[in-house]
Design a protein around this motif. Structure first.
Motif, mmCIF file in Angstrom:
data_model
loop_
_atom_site.group_PDB
_atom_site.id
_atom_site.type_symbol
_atom_site.label_atom_id
_atom_site.label_comp_id
_atom_site.label_asym_id
_atom_site.label_seq_id
_atom_site.Cartn_x
_atom_site.Cartn_y
_atom_site.Cartn_z
ATOM 1 N N VAL A 1 0.557 -1.152 -0.047
ATOM 2 C CA VAL A 1 0.215 0.090 -0.251
ATOM 3 C C VAL A 1 0.411 0.831 -0.146
ATOM 4 O O VAL A 1 0.983 2.348 -1.128
ATOM 5 N N LEU A 2 1.919 1.463 0.744
ATOM 6 C CA LEU A 2 3.137 2.163 0.357
ATOM 7 C C LEU A 2 2.959 2.792 -0.627
ATOM 8 O O LEU A 2 3.637 3.823 -0.599
ATOM 9 N N ILE A 3 3.894 1.628 -1.062
ATOM 10 C CA ILE A 3 4.917 1.447 -2.082
ATOM 11 C C ILE A 3 4.120 2.024 -3.531
ATOM 12 O O ILE A 3 4.404 3.069 -3.929
ATOM 13 N N LEU A 4 3.108 1.542 -3.726
ATOM 14 C CA LEU A 4 1.915 2.443 -4.137
ATOM 15 C C LEU A 4 1.676 3.540 -4.282
ATOM 16 O O LEU A 4 1.106 4.396 -4.831
ATOM 17 N N ALA A 5 1.080 3.687 -3.012
ATOM 18 C CA ALA A 5 0.457 5.339 -2.257
ATOM 19 C C ALA A 5 2.134 6.611 -3.062
ATOM 20 O O ALA A 5 1.725 7.540 -3.595
ATOM 21 N N LEU A 6 2.709 6.113 -2.583
ATOM 22 C CA LEU A 6 4.632 6.427 -2.954
ATOM 23 C C LEU A 6 3.920 6.769 -4.399
ATOM 24 O O LEU A 6 4.695 8.610 -5.386
ATOM 25 N N LEU A 7 4.115 5.824 -5.974
ATOM 26 C CA LEU A 7 3.891 5.984 -6.436
ATOM 27 C C LEU A 7 3.104 7.004 -7.168
ATOM 28 O O LEU A 7 3.404 7.274 -8.032
ATOM 29 N N LEU A 8 1.973 6.949 -6.992
ATOM 30 C CA LEU A 8 0.622 7.601 -7.681
ATOM 31 C C LEU A 8 1.401 9.651 -6.745
ATOM 32 O O LEU A 8 0.714 10.311 -7.535
ATOM 33 N N PHE A 9 1.796 9.084 -5.340
ATOM 34 C CA PHE A 9 1.567 11.050 -5.425
ATOM 35 C C PHE A 9 2.734 11.138 -5.835
ATOM 36 O O PHE A 9 3.374 12.377 -6.991
ATOM 37 N N LEU A 10 3.730 10.500 -6.588
ATOM 38 C CA LEU A 10 5.043 10.548 -7.616
ATOM 39 C C LEU A 10 4.748 11.660 -8.773
ATOM 40 O O LEU A 10 4.727 12.051 -10.094
ATOM 41 N N ASP A 11 3.216 10.244 -10.075
ATOM 42 C CA ASP A 11 2.784 10.329 -10.495
ATOM 43 C C ASP A 11 1.451 11.583 -10.868
ATOM 44 O O ASP A 11 1.339 12.314 -11.885
ATOM 45 N N TYR A 12 1.119 12.016 -9.263
ATOM 46 C CA TYR A 12 0.318 13.117 -9.119
ATOM 47 C C TYR A 12 1.119 14.493 -9.974
ATOM 48 O O TYR A 12 0.838 15.323 -10.276
ATOM 49 N N ARG A 13 2.258 14.227 -9.113
ATOM 50 C CA ARG A 13 3.385 15.670 -8.973
ATOM 51 C C ARG A 13 4.518 15.751 -10.942
ATOM 52 O O ARG A 13 4.788 17.128 -10.985
ATOM 53 N N PHE B 1 2.855 14.649 -13.230
ATOM 54 C CA PHE B 1 1.489 14.735 -14.058
ATOM 55 C C PHE B 1 1.235 16.424 -14.183
ATOM 56 O O PHE B 1 0.682 17.438 -15.083
ATOM 57 N N SER B 2 1.283 17.138 -13.375
ATOM 58 C CA SER B 2 1.081 18.356 -12.871
ATOM 59 C C SER B 2 2.089 19.273 -14.179
ATOM 60 O O SER B 2 1.619 20.089 -14.255
ATOM 61 N N GLY B 3 2.868 18.581 -14.155
ATOM 62 C CA GLY B 3 3.640 19.571 -15.081
ATOM 63 C C GLY B 3 3.373 19.352 -16.527
ATOM 64 O O GLY B 3 4.317 20.222 -17.549
ATOM 65 N N ILE B 4 2.563 18.796 -17.003
ATOM 66 C CA ILE B 4 2.120 17.967 -18.355
ATOM 67 C C ILE B 4 1.499 19.018 -19.177
ATOM 68 O O ILE B 4 -0.036 19.159 -18.226
ATOM 69 N N GLN B 5 1.668 19.874 -20.024
ATOM 70 C CA GLN B 5 0.806 20.821 -20.502
ATOM 71 C C GLN B 5 -0.715 20.527 -21.356
ATOM 72 O O GLN B 5 -0.003 19.263 -21.694
ATOM 73 N N GLY B 6 -1.586 20.391 -21.013
ATOM 74 C CA GLY B 6 -2.909 20.317 -21.677
ATOM 75 C C GLY B 6 -3.401 18.547 -21.244
ATOM 76 O O GLY B 6 -4.807 19.022 -21.288
ATOM 77 N N MET B 7 -3.157 18.021 -20.762
ATOM 78 C CA MET B 7 -3.721 17.086 -20.358
ATOM 79 C C MET B 7 -3.134 16.627 -18.751
ATOM 80 O O MET B 7 -3.816 15.623 -17.971
ATOM 81 N N ALA B 8 -3.062 17.836 -18.174
ATOM 82 C CA ALA B 8 -2.293 18.003 -15.999
ATOM 83 C C ALA B 8 -3.727 17.326 -15.881
ATOM 84 O O ALA B 8 -4.126 16.076 -14.883
ATOM 85 N N ASP B 9 -4.840 17.622 -16.286
ATOM 86 C CA ASP B 9 -5.993 17.855 -15.321
ATOM 87 C C ASP B 9 -6.453 16.447 -15.253
ATOM 88 O O ASP B 9 -6.551 15.616 -13.972
ATOM 89 N N ILE B 10 -6.803 15.962 -16.386
ATOM 90 C CA ILE B 10 -7.382 14.954 -17.235
ATOM 91 C C ILE B 10 -6.693 13.442 -15.972
ATOM 92 O O ILE B 10 -6.690 12.152 -15.467
ATOM 93 N N LEU B 11 -5.716 13.723 -16.121
ATOM 94 C CA LEU B 11 -4.772 12.408 -15.609
ATOM 95 C C LEU B 11 -4.329 12.761 -14.316
ATOM 96 O O LEU B 11 -4.226 11.573 -14.099
ATOM 97 N N GLN B 12 -4.456 13.892 -13.711
ATOM 98 C CA GLN B 12 -4.354 13.758 -12.180
ATOM 99 C C GLN B 12 -5.769 13.145 -11.798
ATOM 100 O O GLN B 12 -5.692 12.457 -10.360
ATOM 101 N N ILE B 13 -6.761 13.346 -12.339
ATOM 102 C CA ILE B 13 -8.101 12.936 -12.350
ATOM 103 C C ILE B 13 -8.192 11.138 -11.814
ATOM 104 O O ILE B 13 -7.894 10.716 -10.982
ATOM 105 N N LEU B 14 -7.075 10.807 -13.255
ATOM 106 C CA LEU B 14 -7.273 9.538 -13.565
ATOM 107 C C LEU B 14 -6.300 9.337 -11.639
ATOM 108 O O LEU B 14 -6.108 7.605 -11.344
ATOM 109 N N VAL B 15 -5.182 9.353 -11.246
ATOM 110 C CA VAL B 15 -4.878 9.223 -10.758
ATOM 111 C C VAL B 15 -5.212 9.059 -9.892
ATOM 112 O O VAL B 15 -5.202 7.841 -8.453
ATOM 113 N N LEU B 16 -6.165 10.148 -9.105
ATOM 114 C CA LEU B 16 -6.406 10.514 -8.090
ATOM 115 C C LEU B 16 -7.871 8.808 -7.898
ATOM 116 O O LEU B 16 -8.171 8.732 -6.503
ATOM 117 N N ALA B 17 -7.794 9.505 -8.514
ATOM 118 C CA ALA B 17 -9.680 7.677 -8.915
ATOM 119 C C ALA B 17 -8.788 6.653 -8.708
ATOM 120 O O ALA B 17 -9.577 5.807 -7.982
#
Length: 200
Positions: free
Chosen positions: A79-91, A93-109
Motif C-alpha cells: 500500500v505504501l509503495i503504491l501510494a508513493l508511486l501515485l503521489f509521484l505520478d500526480y506531481r 503529471f502536474s507539469g504536463i501541459q494540456g493533459m495535467a487535469d485529466i491525468l491527475q484525476i485518473l491518479v486520484l481515481a
C-alpha cells in the motif's frame, strides 16, 4: 442508572475499551512500517467485542499484532509503495501541459480505489486465515461486489480525518477515538459482508 450492569455503565465501559484500543493502535502506527499490523490487531479486538468474545484487551491486541505482523506488514508495504508511486505520478503529471487535469484525476481515481480496497484488506487479515495474495484478491472482489457498502465504509473511515482537517480542535478526540471509533461502526457492516465470503 449508575449500577455496574446498567446500560449507561456498559456504554461507558465500551467507550473506555475503544479509547484503549485507539491509543494502542496509534502508538503502534508511529514507526510507520508497523501500521498494517496495528490496524489488523485493532480490528481483531473490535470483532471480538462485536461478538462479545473479548478478553483482556492489552493481551489480545498484542497477541494479534504479533501473529499477523508478517502478512499485515507485506500488505502495508504494498500500500505504501503504491501510494508513493501515485503521489509521484500526480506531481509529474502536474507539469504536463494540456493533459495535467485529466491525468491527475485518473491518479486520484486509482488512489480512491486502492483506499477502498485497503478498507477491507486489514479487517480481512484480522477475520480470516488466508495468504497475502488471497486477502488482496478477496479485498478487491469485495470492494467491487459490495459497492454500496464499500462507499459507506469509505465515508465512515475517512470522515474522522476530514473532521480533524477542518476542525483542528477535534484533534484530541481523534487521539481517543479517531481510529477505533470508525472501525467500531464499520465492523457492523464488515461482519455482515464477511458471512458470505468462503474461508480458504
Amino acid at each position: 442508572m449508575f449500577r455496574y450492569d446498567s446500560r449507561l455503565m456498559r456504554a461507558l465501559a465500551r467507550v473506555g475499551d475503544l479509547v484503549m484500543i485507539n491509543v494502542m493502535a496509534l502508538l503502534c502506527c508511529i514507526p510507520v512500517i508497523t501500521g498494517g499490523a496495528a490496524l489488523t490487531a485493532m480490528y481483531t479486538c473490535i470483532f471480538r467485542m462485536r461478538k462479545n468474545r473479548e478478553g483482556y484487551l492489552y493481551r489480545d491486541f498484542f497477541k494479534a499484532f504479533k501473529e499477523n505482523f508478517k502478512q499485515s506488514t507485506i500488505i502495508w508495504l504494498i500500500v505504501l509503495i503504491l501510494a508513493l508511486l501515485l503521489f509521484l505520478d500526480y506531481r509529474i503529471f502536474s507539469g504536463i501541459q494540456g493533459m495535467a487535469d485529466i491525468l491527475q484525476i485518473l491518479v486520484l481515481a486509482v488512489g480512491i480505489f486502492i483506499f477502498l480496497i485497503v478498507i477491507y484488506a486489514f479487517p480481512m487479515e484480522a477475520y480470516f486465515i488466508n495468504t497475502v495474495k488471497t486477502t488482496i484478491k478477496n479485498a478487491v472482489l469485495t470492494a467491487i461486489l459490495h459497492l454500496p457498502y464499500t462507499l459507506a465504509l469509505g465515508v465512515i473511515n475517512i470522515g474522522s480525518f476530514f473532521i480533524v482537517s477542518y476542525f483542528p480542535v477535534t484533534f484530541g478526540l481523534f487521539l481517543l477515538l479517531g481510529l477505533s471509533g470508525p472501525a467500531w461502526i464499520s465492523a457492523f457492516l464488515l461482519l455482515k459482508i464477511f458471512k458470505g465470503i468462503p474461508i480458504k
